[in-house]
Design an enzyme around this catalytic site. Sequence first.
Site, PDB file in Angstrom:
ATOM      1  N   SER A 181       0.810  -1.231   0.000  1.00 39.07           N
ATOM      2  CA  SER A 181       0.000   0.000   0.000  1.00 39.07           C
ATOM      3  C   SER A 181       0.835   1.269   0.000  1.00 39.07           C
ATOM      4  CB  SER A 181      -0.872   0.073   1.254  1.00 39.07           C
ATOM      5  OG  SER A 181      -1.708  -1.025   1.343  1.00 39.07           O
TER       6      SER A 181
ATOM      7  N   HIS B 189      -3.009   0.859  -4.613  1.00 38.55           N
ATOM      8  CA  HIS B 189      -2.429  -0.342  -5.219  1.00 38.55           C
ATOM      9  C   HIS B 189      -2.541  -0.235  -6.725  1.00 38.55           C
ATOM     10  CE1 HIS B 189      -1.485  -3.088  -1.881  1.00 38.55           C
ATOM     11  NE2 HIS B 189      -2.243  -2.223  -1.231  1.00 38.55           N
TER      12      HIS B 189
ATOM     13  N   HIS C 183      -5.829  -8.651  -1.631  1.00 38.34           N
ATOM     14  CA  HIS C 183      -5.944  -9.029  -0.218  1.00 38.34           C
ATOM     15  C   HIS C 183      -7.156  -9.932   0.008  1.00 38.34           C
ATOM     16  CE1 HIS C 183      -3.973  -5.103  -0.484  1.00 38.34           C
ATOM     17  NE2 HIS C 183      -3.307  -5.445   0.599  1.00 38.34           N
TER      18      HIS C 183
ATOM     19  N   TYR D  41      -9.392  -9.381   2.212  1.00 37.29           N
ATOM     20  CA  TYR D  41     -10.581  -8.559   2.496  1.00 37.29           C
ATOM     21  C   TYR D  41     -11.279  -8.064   1.230  1.00 37.29           C
ATOM     22  CZ  TYR D  41      -7.438  -4.530   1.905  1.00 37.29           C
ATOM     23  OH  TYR D  41      -6.540  -3.631   1.413  1.00 37.29           O
ATOM     24  N   GLU D  42     -10.595  -8.162   0.086  1.00 33.36           N
ATOM     25  CA  GLU D  42     -11.253  -7.786  -1.171  1.00 33.36           C
ATOM     26  C   GLU D  42     -12.171  -8.901  -1.663  1.00 33.36           C
ATOM     27  OE1 GLU D  42      -8.505  -5.560  -4.030  1.00 33.36           O
ATOM     28  OE2 GLU D  42      -7.097  -6.450  -2.621  1.00 33.36           O
TER      29      GLU D  42
ATOM     30  N   ALA E  53       2.554  -1.911   4.331  1.00 34.55           N
ATOM     31  CA  ALA E  53       2.325  -0.843   5.305  1.00 34.55           C
ATOM     32  C   ALA E  53       1.731  -1.538   6.527  1.00 34.55           C
ATOM     33  CB  ALA E  53       1.344   0.166   4.741  1.00 34.55           C
TER      34      ALA E  53
ATOM     35  N   MET F 222      -2.551  -6.498   6.920  1.00 29.42           N
ATOM     36  CA  MET F 222      -3.555  -7.356   6.272  1.00 29.42           C
ATOM     37  C   MET F 222      -3.004  -8.048   5.026  1.00 29.42           C
ATOM     38  SD  MET F 222      -6.683  -4.642   6.523  1.00 29.42           S
ATOM     39  CE  MET F 222      -7.004  -3.774   8.069  1.00 29.42           C
ATOM     40  N   SER F 223      -1.693  -8.215   4.978  1.00 26.48           N
ATOM     41  CA  SER F 223      -1.112  -8.811   3.760  1.00 26.48           C
ATOM     42  C   SER F 223       0.088  -9.669   4.111  1.00 26.48           C
ATOM     43  CB  SER F 223      -0.684  -7.691   2.800  1.00 26.48           C
ATOM     44  OG  SER F 223       0.431  -7.000   3.320  1.00 26.48           O
TER      45      SER F 223
ATOM     46  N   ASN G  61       1.416   3.810  11.296  1.00 25.93           N
ATOM     47  CA  ASN G  61       0.630   4.291  12.441  1.00 25.93           C
ATOM     48  C   ASN G  61       1.014   3.446  13.647  1.00 25.93           C
ATOM     49  OD1 ASN G  61      -0.929   2.284  10.683  1.00 25.93           O
ATOM     50  ND2 ASN G  61      -2.016   2.107  12.612  1.00 25.93           N
TER      51      ASN G  61
ATOM     52  N   HIS H 119      -7.593   4.889   6.451  1.00 26.64           N
ATOM     53  CA  HIS H 119      -6.817   4.362   5.324  1.00 26.64           C
ATOM     54  C   HIS H 119      -6.022   5.489   4.662  1.00 26.64           C
ATOM     55  CE1 HIS H 119      -5.626   1.550   2.278  1.00 26.64           C
ATOM     56  NE2 HIS H 119      -6.175   2.254   1.307  1.00 26.64           N
TER      57      HIS H 119
HETATM   58  N1  HPA Z   1      -3.859  -2.402  11.335  1.00 22.05           N
HETATM   59  C1  HPA Z   1      -4.010  -3.268  10.309  1.00 22.05           C
HETATM   60  N2  HPA Z   1      -3.474  -3.058   9.111  1.00 22.05           N
HETATM   61  C2  HPA Z   1      -2.734  -1.953   8.948  1.00 22.05           C
HETATM   62  C3  HPA Z   1      -2.536  -1.020   9.970  1.00 22.05           C
HETATM   63  C4  HPA Z   1      -3.132  -1.272  11.226  1.00 22.05           C
HETATM   64  O1  HPA Z   1      -3.007  -0.496  12.176  1.00 22.05           O
HETATM   65  N3  HPA Z   1      -1.750  -0.038   9.475  1.00 22.05           N
HETATM   66  C5  HPA Z   1      -1.465  -0.385   8.196  1.00 22.05           C
HETATM   67  N4  HPA Z   1      -2.062  -1.527   7.864  1.00 22.05           N
END
Ligand code: HPA
Length: 276
Positions: free
Chosen positions: A31, A62, A84, A86-87, A114, A212-213, A236, A248
């Site tokens: 990402s 992406h 991913h 989740y898609e 990320a 998530m990847s 973050n 996001h």
């Molecule tokens: N949680 C899950 N996925 C993420 C995060 C997060 O805080 N930051 C970037 N991808």
Amino acid sequence: MQKENNVYQTCKFFKENLPVEHVGVALVLGSGLGDFIQSLNPMLELPYSQIPHFPQSTIKGHQGVFYLCQLEQVNLAILSGRVHLYEGYSPFEVAFATRVLGVLGVKNIILTNAAGALNPQFDVGSLMLITDHINMTGNNPLTGPNVDEWGPRFPDMSQVYSPELQQLALDTAKKLQIRLEKGVYLCIPGPSLETPAETRAFRFLGADAIGMSTVMEAIVAKHMGMRILGLSCLTNKNLPDCMAETSHEEILSQAKKANSILSTLLLDLIPRINSN
Ligand code: HPA
């Protein structure tokens, strides 16, 4: 059988379309991390929509383009953008490109992403070297009949991320004076971010970063005996007792900032991988 055929058809397409015999390193850009390409001069650029059976990314940040570049002596395949769970993609589809690269004989893969920092000592904007992972998705890309030519039924996972590549990344970061944390990456299915209670639980389980990847791809790459390097850009920070809101957009904007440091590291590191 259908899955297997799709992999072989995509491999055939690459064999017919790649201008080189051998790809030494593959790099998956996560990402908001697509800027690396700007420092290169790709020999080939193929949108995923032109590659048979390649799943298409449905989300912002992406790109969905395959590049072939030469970095000093190394032929480098770059997957800019991934799909991913989740898609709505299956674990097999999420790791499809990795499987194809492995069947094509690529021996080294760098997975970037990320991620949110869970370790309170890590700073937003830093990079983390993935030393191990925790798969909290409840999914596995190896579910179903095993294709023995691809790898064993029960692949060993005692050392997923290559110790040699980890050392190379640490040495390169040191030389370039880039801060590179080390830690465990935990993968959730998403797309919802984690609650404070989940954050506390995941930290307790031993995770330093969350995303998530990466894990579906790492399992497939390990199944095929590839050497894996995992790098997270910490976009973050999640502290259960003072949880800040995360969006996001914010993740993407922090990933954009981390791009230049990631690119600096990769540009120095990749040419040294093949000969290792
Ligand atoms: N949680 C899950 N996925 C993420 C995060 C997060 O805080 N930051 C970037 N991808």
